[in-house]
Structure formats: C-alpha cells, structure tokens
Design a protein around this motif. Sequence first.
Motif, short mmCIF file in Angstrom:
data_model
loop_
_atom_site.label_atom_id
_atom_site.label_comp_id
_atom_site.label_asym_id
_atom_site.label_seq_id
_atom_site.Cartn_x
_atom_site.Cartn_y
_atom_site.Cartn_z
N TYR A 159 -2.87 2.47 7.03
CA TYR A 159 -2.66 3.71 6.50
C TYR A 159 -3.21 3.81 4.81
O TYR A 159 -3.13 4.83 4.25
N LEU A 160 -3.51 2.67 4.34
CA LEU A 160 -3.89 2.55 2.86
C LEU A 160 -5.12 3.28 2.86
O LEU A 160 -5.42 3.80 1.66
N GLN A 161 -5.95 3.63 3.83
CA GLN A 161 -7.32 4.26 3.59
C GLN A 161 -7.29 5.86 3.29
O GLN A 161 -7.76 6.37 2.88
N LEU A 162 -5.87 6.11 3.73
CA LEU A 162 -5.68 7.78 3.32
C LEU A 162 -4.96 7.89 1.98
O LEU A 162 -4.83 9.25 1.44
N VAL A 163 -4.82 7.04 1.14
CA VAL A 163 -4.22 7.15 -0.16
C VAL A 163 -5.26 7.85 -1.06
O VAL A 163 -6.34 7.53 -0.92
N ASP A 164 -4.77 9.01 -1.72
CA ASP A 164 -5.59 9.43 -3.00
C ASP A 164 -4.80 10.02 -3.91
O ASP A 164 -3.46 9.89 -4.09
N GLU A 165 -5.18 10.77 -4.91
CA GLU A 165 -4.38 11.33 -5.88
C GLU A 165 -3.10 12.11 -5.32
O GLU A 165 -2.28 12.00 -6.22
N ASN A 166 -3.16 12.62 -4.23
CA ASN A 166 -2.04 13.25 -3.90
C ASN A 166 -1.29 12.75 -2.74
O ASN A 166 -0.26 13.31 -2.30
N THR A 167 -1.68 11.78 -2.30
CA THR A 167 -1.13 10.91 -1.30
C THR A 167 -0.74 9.54 -1.37
O THR A 167 -1.87 8.85 -1.98
N CYS A 168 0.40 9.22 -1.22
CA CYS A 168 0.78 7.58 -1.42
C CYS A 168 1.15 7.12 -0.17
O CYS A 168 1.68 7.93 0.78
N VAL A 169 1.33 5.69 -0.08
CA VAL A 169 1.78 5.37 1.19
C VAL A 169 2.99 4.28 0.65
O VAL A 169 2.75 3.61 -0.24
N VAL A 170 3.95 4.49 1.45
CA VAL A 170 5.20 3.76 1.39
C VAL A 170 4.97 2.63 2.40
O VAL A 170 5.27 2.83 3.67
N LEU A 171 4.80 1.44 2.16
CA LEU A 171 4.71 0.37 3.17
C LEU A 171 5.72 -0.50 3.29
O LEU A 171 6.41 -1.23 2.44
N THR A 172 6.13 -0.53 4.45
CA THR A 172 7.55 -1.34 4.80
C THR A 172 6.98 -2.92 4.75
O THR A 172 6.04 -3.06 5.28
N LYS A 173 7.80 -3.63 4.25
CA LYS A 173 7.45 -5.28 4.02
C LYS A 173 8.42 -5.80 4.95
O LYS A 173 8.52 -5.62 6.21
N VAL A 204 5.16 0.74 -2.77
CA VAL A 204 4.50 1.99 -2.83
C VAL A 204 3.10 1.81 -3.35
O VAL A 204 2.71 1.18 -4.21
N TYR A 205 2.20 2.49 -2.40
CA TYR A 205 0.71 2.29 -2.65
C TYR A 205 0.12 3.48 -3.17
O TYR A 205 0.30 4.67 -2.56
N ASN A 206 -0.38 3.58 -4.36
CA ASN A 206 -1.41 4.67 -4.83
C ASN A 206 -2.75 4.30 -4.96
O ASN A 206 -3.18 3.02 -4.79
N VAL A 207 -3.74 5.10 -5.49
CA VAL A 207 -5.05 4.64 -5.86
C VAL A 207 -4.98 3.34 -6.67
O VAL A 207 -5.95 2.52 -6.40
#
Length: 892
Positions: free
Chosen positions: A138-152, A160-163
């Motif tokens: 899902y990290l490939q979908l990250v951009d200025e308007n989209t973040c990914v909350v990755l469960t660990k 949380v992953y942003n650019v």
Amino acid sequence: MASKKLMIIDGNSLIHRAFYALPPLKTKEGIVTNAVYGFLNMYYKVVEEYRPTHIGIVFDKKGLTFRHKEYEDYKAGRAKMPDELSLQFPLLKEILGYMNVKKLEIEGFEADDIAGTMASLGEREGYEVVLVSGDRDYLQLVDENTCVVLTKKGISDTEVYNVEKVADEYELTPEQLIDLKGLMGDSSDNIPGVPGVGPKTGIKLLKEYGSVENLYSEIENMKKGSLKNKLELYRNQAYMSKMLARIVRNVPVETELDELKLSEPNLEELSEMYDKLEFRSLLEKIGGKSSAEEVMALAEKVEFKIISGKKELKGCLDSLKKGFYFKFAYEEVGGKKEILGISLVSDDKSYFYVDLVEGELDETSFFESFKPVAESKDIDKYGYDIKEEVISCLMHGVNLEGISYDAIIGMYLIDPSEGSYSAKGISREYLNEDILEIKDLVGTGKNKKSLKDIELEERAEFFVKEIKVISDTRSKIESTISEREMDELFYEVELPLATVLGDMQYRGFKVDIEELERLRVDLDGKLEKLVSEIYEMAEGEFNINSPKQLSEILFEKLGLTPGKKTKTGYSTNAEVLEKLKGEHEIVSKILDYRQLSKLKSTYIDGMESVVDSRTHKVHSNFNQTITSTGRISSTEPNLQNIPIRTEEGRKIRKLFTSKSPEYKLVDADYSQIELRVLAHISDDEKLKEAFFENTDIHSKTASEVFGVPLGSVTSELRGKAKAVNFGIVYGISDYGLSRDLNIPRKEAKEYIDNYFKNYPKVKEYMDSIVKSGKKKGYVETILNRRRYIPELSSRNFNIRGFGERIAMNTPIQGSAADIIKVAMIEVYRKLKEKNMKSRLILQVHDELIVEAHVDEVEDVKKLLSETMENAVKLGVPLKVDMEVGDNWYETK
C-alpha cells in the motif's frame, strides 16, 4: 486540511493479522471469534483516532484475478486459509452490515486494487485519504493527499507513512517501490523478480537509474559482472514482476463516494450480535448496556449503610448470625495489601460497608470485633475469591470457619477454560447487568488514583455493588453446579481447599539465604568459565544472548549447518542447537550457558524480589482457578516449575528448608498416579495387574511392548517404555514420540501399536473418550469435574487433533488433581484435629510437603501415607513414596 476524510481499510489484511495475533477466542457455543474481535478493535481504534467522514472496507473476491492470467504461478504455494479464519469472514461481513459500513469487493481484482481506485477517486474530489493495512504494498499509494496507516505488531501498534516517511525509510519515492518490487520480487505473492537482487541492491539501482525502464535503457553502460548478467537474463521477468506489483487504480467500481459516508449503526441488531458473540467491551463502544452512565445508574439503586464506629459495627455484626456475604476492599501499598473496608450483605439483604479509613475503625479494631463471627462454624460465609479473606484473617490471628460458597470457584467449575472470573463478568453472565471495574473507579497508568482519594460514598458504593452481584447470582451458580452433578466437588473439595491453600500461602516456605548466596557464587563462576570457553571457540567476543550475533558466529564464521530461517536470520533456538551438538563443541557450551543463565536469573536473582526480608520466607500464590484440568498452579515464585532434570536445577531445591533445627521436611509423592488413574479408568487387566503386583510399570511395559523377558529389560528399554507410558497418557502421536526418543517415526508407531496391542482396553478408553467428548462437548474426571472441548468439532485437522489429545488426557490428569486435593484437605484437617505442631506447606502436582516437628516426624509419615493412599478408592492401589530431610533437595 480537507473537510472530508476518506478511510479505506484492507479487510483481508486486518482480519488475518487479528487471527494470528490473538488466541483462539471462542463463545460458550464454540464459535471462534478472535479474528472478528481483533478486526473490530482495530476498526474502532483507527476510526476514533482519524475521525473519517467516509469509510469503506475492501476485500478480496474469491477466484482468480487478472494477475493470474498474466502469470499462472502468481501467489502459488500459499498455505490454505485455516477453517477457523475462513468461517469468520461471513461473520465479520454480517457485522459490517449492521454497522452500515460499506464492503467493496470486485471479481477479478484484489482488495489493493479497489483501495487504490477509491483513493484516486477521493484525491480527485478533494478528500484527505487514509489507507489502513498491514500490507506494505500500500505504500506505493502514498502521496501528498494520501497516507497509509500500517499495522505493525499485534493489533494495537500502528505507524503512519507519508511521502517523507517513505523517503526516510527506503530512500525512494512511493512510486519507486513498485520498481523495487519488480527487481527484488516478493516471495509471499510468488512474484519472481530478479534472482539475487535484494532490498539493498534494488534501492541502490533505483537511486542511480530511477526506474526499471531507465535501468534497462542504460544497461549496456553498466559495469560487467554477475549483477549485470542476472539483470540481462531476467529482463522480461523484471518487467512482469513490476506489472504484478503495481496496484491498479482504475478498477470498474460502481460505488460512489457518497455511499461511503459514515452513518449510525443499526444498534439493536449490532447489540444482539455483540451479545451473542460475547463482545462485552464492544457493547460499551456502541453505547449498549455496558455504558458507564448506565452502570452508575444501576449502582445508585443499591441502598446501603456505611459503618465507621465500633458501636455501629457491633450492631452490624449482630445482624449476621445466620449467614452473610462479604468481601474485603484491598489496596496494595508498598507491595502489601491494606484493607480499606469490608462490604457485607446479610441474609435478609441488608447492605453494609465497614470503612477502615475515615472513621474510628482500623484493621485491628475490626478484627477484634469480627473474630467471634468469623470463627463460628454455625454462621455461613459466602464470598468471592475467599482464599484472600482466609489469609487476611490469619494475619490478624483469626481462623475463618463456615465457608459455604465462593463465586469464583463456582464459575471456575462451570467453565474452567475462562481463566478470569471478575464480578463484572459474573454480573453480565447471570444478571445481564453491568457494574464498574476497579480501573473505572481509580483510572490506569500515570493517572491512576489511590482508592483513598475516592469519596467514601463512591468507594463504598463500588464495593457494595460488587458483593451484591455475588449475592444475587449465588442461587443460579449453585443450581448449575447441582445440575452438572458437581455438588461433592464444589462443597467437599474445592471450598475446603480454599482454606488449605490460604493457610499454606500464609505460612510460606523458608529460604536459606546463605545457600542462596553460595549458589549465586557457584553459578557465576560456571557462567564465567563457559563464556570464556565460548569466546575462545568463536575466536572472538560477541553477545551470546543475541540470536542474530550467535547466528553469524555459528553459520557464517564456523560454517555449521543452518536450520529454519526466520525474519531476522537463521534460528538458534534450543531445537536447532540440539541437532547441531555433534557438529561443534561450542554448541553444547552454548546450551549449558543458556540453562545456567536461566537458572540464575529465575531462581537466584529472581528469588530476592519475592523473599520476605524479615522472615526469609517466600509466600507463593497458590492459584485454584487457573488451569483447565483442575490442577493447582503456583506463582511468585512458581514452586511447581523448579527444574529437576539436571543436577544444577535440582540444587535449587537446597534453598528451601525447614524453619528451624526443630523441624524437618517430610515429602510424600504419589507413585505414578496418572498411570494408576489410567488403569482405573480403562479397567485394563494387564495394566492393573502391574500395580497389584507392585511391579515396576515401566519395566513391565518394556517387556510387553518390546517382547523381552522382564529380567532382560535394560535401562535403555525401560527409558523408552517410560516415554511411551507417559506419552500415551498425554495422547502422544507417533511423530511426537519419534521426536522425544529421537527415533524414526515408523519405529515410534510400532511402539505405540504394540502398547495398544498389549493393553487393548487402554486403546478402547482412548477411542471412547474422544467419541464421548465429541458427542457431549466435554469430558469429566472421576469427581465429575468437566472440561469443555470445542476444538473437537473443529474442521481444522490440527486443532481437532489437539482437542482429541485434551479429551484423552483431561480425565486422567484432572482425576489425579482431584485425588491430591482430597488428600490435601484430609492431611490439613487431621494435623489440626490432632493439635500437631506440623503443618502442610506445599503441594507440587502429585507431591505434598509437610514441615514436621522432629517429635512428630514418624506420626506425620504415617498420617501422610494412610491419608494419601486412601484419599479416593480406585480399581488399583494408590502408593506413596516418602522422604525426610532438612531441605527440599534432601527429600528428593
């Protein structure tokens, strides 16, 4: 910041993570719920934290996707989803329907593709987009308007992953992660990539060339070598892998974003479902019956009187002449329990709270008045975890008599697998009402308050409400016990046992402080020598306790044969090291180091924190309601788990000694009680014969199984027979026995087959108890103790096999537990009746230890022998082995 926030949750990822993170939770009807429960907890957490205005859950649709058409082996080799997980998907989707949360799944596409498409739609329409998944794709979908909350780890840890975060971790843009996967592949999805290209090489290449396409456009200029050769050889595979890795963002989704708008759930249906699945905490989240407001409203309905003076206390106690419910209100202060008050309910349903904080009463004055009531056998006492009250009374010179009911013990007998029996849980189960827990009153963590800081009225109300639950549910719990024919077990075994365990815990076991220091010095010396030898063999120093560093030494530097690989490298666990012992001398040294380190940290260093500095005693906590089999357990310290297989381990028992030269330890141990119980339950003539003739059972089994005369049985054959005997008791498989004896599986199967051929009724028993367990849903001990086994109805072969082993073993191990409990109660009672100075101080599985006055040793030995051997009448004789010594080591 966008006023509209779209959250897309990867349903498949989160439910998988929850399934493997949580134990196999089950309802009383046997419905497995761990994955659903874990998913919902994650759902509520992220929704509360990120406050989306729109939300959707994406799922994979069963069947092949477009990626399978491009690459036939896509995701090949993946293990089949466990039945216990697949059965929870429809359950989750039904709940999401009641929650009015939109589910999205499209044939031919994966959940990732739907998530990517919805994210693009959201971005175009000005939404802030939050994607929640455990999948790094899902990290490939990250951009200025989209973040990914990755469960660990587990179900609560997220990142949380942003650019910027992607750049910090990978030194690449989100888009380049697709290229990275194209180069290095992905074993979990069976995407091949370029063999030999890992993360380090892949990132280096992309930092230089930017993309797979640019890399190959300039490959002619690359320096010659093995990397260039591999890249050229697998060019097409790299392009295909990148295509497979890319999340499609133009899936034909027919759902409009407006349809994902967060709306109110259908509370009635959702509450019913949560209630059916026993999701009590989730009921609170949706404002069901468990809300704090309603809890407080329920508490307010109780009328009670606060007692704070001596005259009032006398009047209160005078009203308890027939019987009463009571519970001390404890608070731990400096490692010791302080009694702040006592909640009481009389037989006529009058409610009292005796305050020991703000009035003229304290612990001393209370127990002076309470003593006659407490010690009267004619006044029935009903409680909740009453062993704690037994101990508190003993500490104030009071012997609590007339114990007639304990709610925790009752609940334990009804459902021994529950593990925890809170007053809140009992209220929910039997009254369909909720009460506060102590954490609701005082808080948790750094904001936790002392109970003394809570207003007296509120504090009293809390504890009165708790004891009211015990009073209101007693008849229902006792009725269930009676229906299941467990009256004798409850009233004559478990209730009296609470007094015995309380007395043992109060008395404690003396620790020889000088011996403790001697053992410390001895172990320190041996560990120092081992470390020196290990460093010498490794030709350098390293952290022996670091699996990563140890792996490098063993498998890279010394070239030993590696076993299974983990995420952090090759495993160096005990099983792996045992197999490597013949390859290098260092392995045995490391195993010795680990064993001695554990002994020192657990039983030498760890003992200091639990030894009373004044009396030099340990007061182990004896748990009566923990194990599913009925066995008693021991904690802080665990005196039932002291190692006995090695001499160094056995020496730990030297620490435990009699309290003075005037006392000795008498240790009485049932001889092979579980095998005797097996002989009784199975009624196998040959097995019974061995015990009637007082023949060594392991030698006799060796003779029967291996076909040799009894006089020709070697110690090796006896050892194998012993493993078979105890393996049969625990329902061992040929695979398990082959591992225990380090023999081929075929040979292990022959041993087991020969055993059953010689003891046919044992085989009949094993088959019949499993059949009965499947039919009834439970198995029983000789005193009708039940254990429910929902695993027997599982579709999963491994889980069902586990259930079958439980079914075979529980009646044996549980009956042995019943027998020693009966013996404990009788030994305790007789020592008291005879007014002896000797006292029972420890029980360890099949063993009782009495601290006996030197003048009473022979009488104690006789008492133990007669009582234990006649505790319960079996179809074979019970036999007790007895030893006497100044410390525990000398008695074994």
